[in-house]
Design an enzyme around this catalytic site. Sequence first.
Site, PDB file in Angstrom:
ATOM      1  N   SER A  61       4.679  24.234  46.636  1.00  0.00           N
ATOM      2  CA  SER A  61       4.626  25.638  47.070  1.00  0.00           C
ATOM      3  C   SER A  61       3.913  25.760  48.415  1.00  0.00           C
ATOM      4  O   SER A  61       3.116  24.903  48.790  1.00  0.00           O
ATOM      5  CB  SER A  61       3.886  26.481  46.030  1.00  0.00           C
ATOM      6  OG  SER A  61       4.473  26.336  44.764  1.00  0.00           O
TER       7      SER A  61
HETATM    8  N1  SAH Z   1       2.844  23.383  41.308  1.00  0.00           N
HETATM    9  C1  SAH Z   1       3.679  22.454  42.028  1.00  0.00           C
HETATM   10  C2  SAH Z   1       4.945  23.081  42.584  1.00  0.00           C
HETATM   11  C3  SAH Z   1       5.901  23.311  41.520  1.00  0.00           C
HETATM   12  S1  SAH Z   1       7.596  23.491  41.898  1.00  0.00           S
HETATM   13  C4  SAH Z   1       2.933  21.765  43.137  1.00  0.00           C
HETATM   14  O1  SAH Z   1       1.744  22.058  43.347  1.00  0.00           O
HETATM   15  O2  SAH Z   1       3.522  20.890  43.773  1.00  0.00           O
HETATM   16  C5  SAH Z   1       8.084  23.895  40.242  1.00  0.00           C
HETATM   17  C6  SAH Z   1       8.072  22.732  39.274  1.00  0.00           C
HETATM   18  O3  SAH Z   1       8.342  23.256  37.985  1.00  0.00           O
HETATM   19  C7  SAH Z   1       9.165  21.684  39.548  1.00  0.00           C
HETATM   20  O4  SAH Z   1       8.574  20.437  39.683  1.00  0.00           O
HETATM   21  C8  SAH Z   1      10.044  21.762  38.298  1.00  0.00           C
HETATM   22  O5  SAH Z   1      10.579  20.524  37.911  1.00  0.00           O
HETATM   23  C9  SAH Z   1       9.060  22.290  37.271  1.00  0.00           C
HETATM   24  N2  SAH Z   1       9.638  22.913  36.078  1.00  0.00           N
HETATM   25  C10 SAH Z   1      10.736  23.706  35.969  1.00  0.00           C
HETATM   26  N3  SAH Z   1      10.910  24.075  34.689  1.00  0.00           N
HETATM   27  C11 SAH Z   1       9.907  23.499  33.959  1.00  0.00           C
HETATM   28  C12 SAH Z   1       9.546  23.499  32.569  1.00  0.00           C
HETATM   29  N4  SAH Z   1      10.255  24.141  31.653  1.00  0.00           N
HETATM   30  N5  SAH Z   1       8.449  22.796  32.201  1.00  0.00           N
HETATM   31  C13 SAH Z   1       7.722  22.121  33.110  1.00  0.00           C
HETATM   32  N6  SAH Z   1       8.012  22.076  34.415  1.00  0.00           N
HETATM   33  C14 SAH Z   1       9.093  22.765  34.834  1.00  0.00           C
END
Ligand code: SAH
Length: 214
Positions: A61
């Site tokens: 993000s």
């Molecule tokens: N917080 C992260 C950015 C996240 S991007 C950072 O600091 O880099 C969103 C993430 O959510 C992605 O990696 C995606 O694979 C994950 N995601 C999507 N659906 C999910 C679920 N049901 N459970 C866990 N992770 C999930």
Amino acid sequence: MSLESERERMVEALISQGLLHTPKVVEAFRKVERHLFIPQNLHAEAYADHPLPIGCGQNISAPHMVAIMTELLEVEEHSNVLEVGCGSGYQAAILSEICGKGGVVSVEYVPQLAERAGEKLRNLGYSNVKVVWGDGTLGYPEKAPYDRIIVTAAAPKIPKPLVKQLSEGGRMLIPVGGRQIQTLVEVSRIDGKILEKNHMDCVFVPLVGEEGWK
Ligand code: SAH
């Protein structure tokens, strides 16, 4: 300019925009090296205020969004924190710096990302973070209830298991809405009642899984 001074510039910019203010949060932003959580070929952009690709179609993000969510979450020294969407592990590292004696469970759906982030955080010495590969829309009952829950992917609706795993006095931040644009929603449990408060519009990658997008 060195990555260190670029990081300092990023922090100063977030402070002057009023997005960072709590001393513990500012300290965490100064300390955690965002460039270590992104691919090497993108290091020159590590401290620019936008999301960056981390592989598997996912993003880290933008710093301002991490700042806004972390400030709104009001993590305390002993908070038991759940993150849904570990991605690169950067947000988990920030939370870990703040909740010290508490801990962070960070769930990631994509196995390669979960493995990579877990290894990264271990190597950096974040012993209070546990990265779990799984469907975060179901939470992580083993360590519930959580004082704070942060969801960093866009949900079509607020997953019931997450609300269930929120402690009394607990707070959750989650982007809820359509696939293109969402509202950052704060959910809290006060005297047993669930309250919702809308903050600003935001844009996240979709939350998948049982209670996410099909
Ligand atoms: N917080 C992260 C950015 C996240 S991007 C950072 O600091 O880099 C969103 C993430 O959510 C992605 O990696 C995606 O694979 C994950 N995601 C999507 N659906 C999910 C679920 N049901 N459970 C866990 N992770 C999930």
